[in-house]
Enzyme design. Sequence first.
Site, PDB file in Angstrom:
ATOM      1  CB  CYS A  81       3.045  -3.420  -1.872  1.00 26.94           C
ATOM      2  SG  CYS A  81       3.538  -1.677  -1.761  1.00 26.94           S
ATOM      3  CG  HIS A 180       0.914  -3.807   2.254  1.00 26.26           C
ATOM      4  ND1 HIS A 180       2.081  -4.511   2.330  1.00 26.26           N
ATOM      5  CD2 HIS A 180       1.240  -2.619   1.676  1.00 26.26           C
ATOM      6  CE1 HIS A 180       3.074  -3.794   1.828  1.00 26.26           C
ATOM      7  NE2 HIS A 180       2.585  -2.643   1.420  1.00 26.26           N
ATOM      8  CD  GLU A 182       0.763  -7.849   3.489  1.00 24.51           C
ATOM      9  OE1 GLU A 182       1.696  -7.023   3.383  1.00 24.51           O
ATOM     10  OE2 GLU A 182      -0.129  -7.978   2.611  1.00 24.51           O
TER      11      GLU A 182
END
Length: 200
Positions: A81, A180, A182
């Site tokens: 990002c 993202h 994560e």
Amino acid sequence: MAVPVIGVLALQGDVREHVAALAAAGADARPVRRPGELDAVDGLVIPGGESTTMSKLADIFEMREPIDKRIAGGMPVYGSCAGMIMLASEVLDGRADQRGFAGIEMTVRRNAFGRQVDSFEAPVEIAGVPGEPFHAVFIRAPWVERVGASVQVIGKVTGGPAAERIVAVRQGNLLATSFHPELTGDLRVHAYFVELVRAA
């Protein structure tokens, strides 16, 4: 190399989540915010967050030149990002005083998918990442409008209004996604990066 040491640039953004995902994917993961800490890692993750703030903090913490040097020396770096924006050679809709690390020859449009309210999720097939399409989470995400000859496009949005937009690229040891990973609990992108660091 047994266990690669991978730093997460801890100036701003979702640092903890990346550290946890990298550790779960088999790396020795640690936050990095000083040049001395950067010297101790084999690879680096630039997390999501706010790219203009990150750019300012990179100067304040005197991290810009050391990171530029390590990228030039072949250190693997993964940007998600805002991290993708920080790795782009050209940023559209950015601020005039915003400076990244310009490692990947690509043009990225900042906040391309709209404001925070336009955050969305979509399946993305990523070349080199086995299994079903990755369930990608986009939050005020950029997209890639142009890539240089040495950049591999490894992921595009497969459906919906953003279909065919480029959202994952690789250039040598540099990897970037506009989403993202994560935040999903799916470790495949982090595992891919850990292997890239190991190979380097």
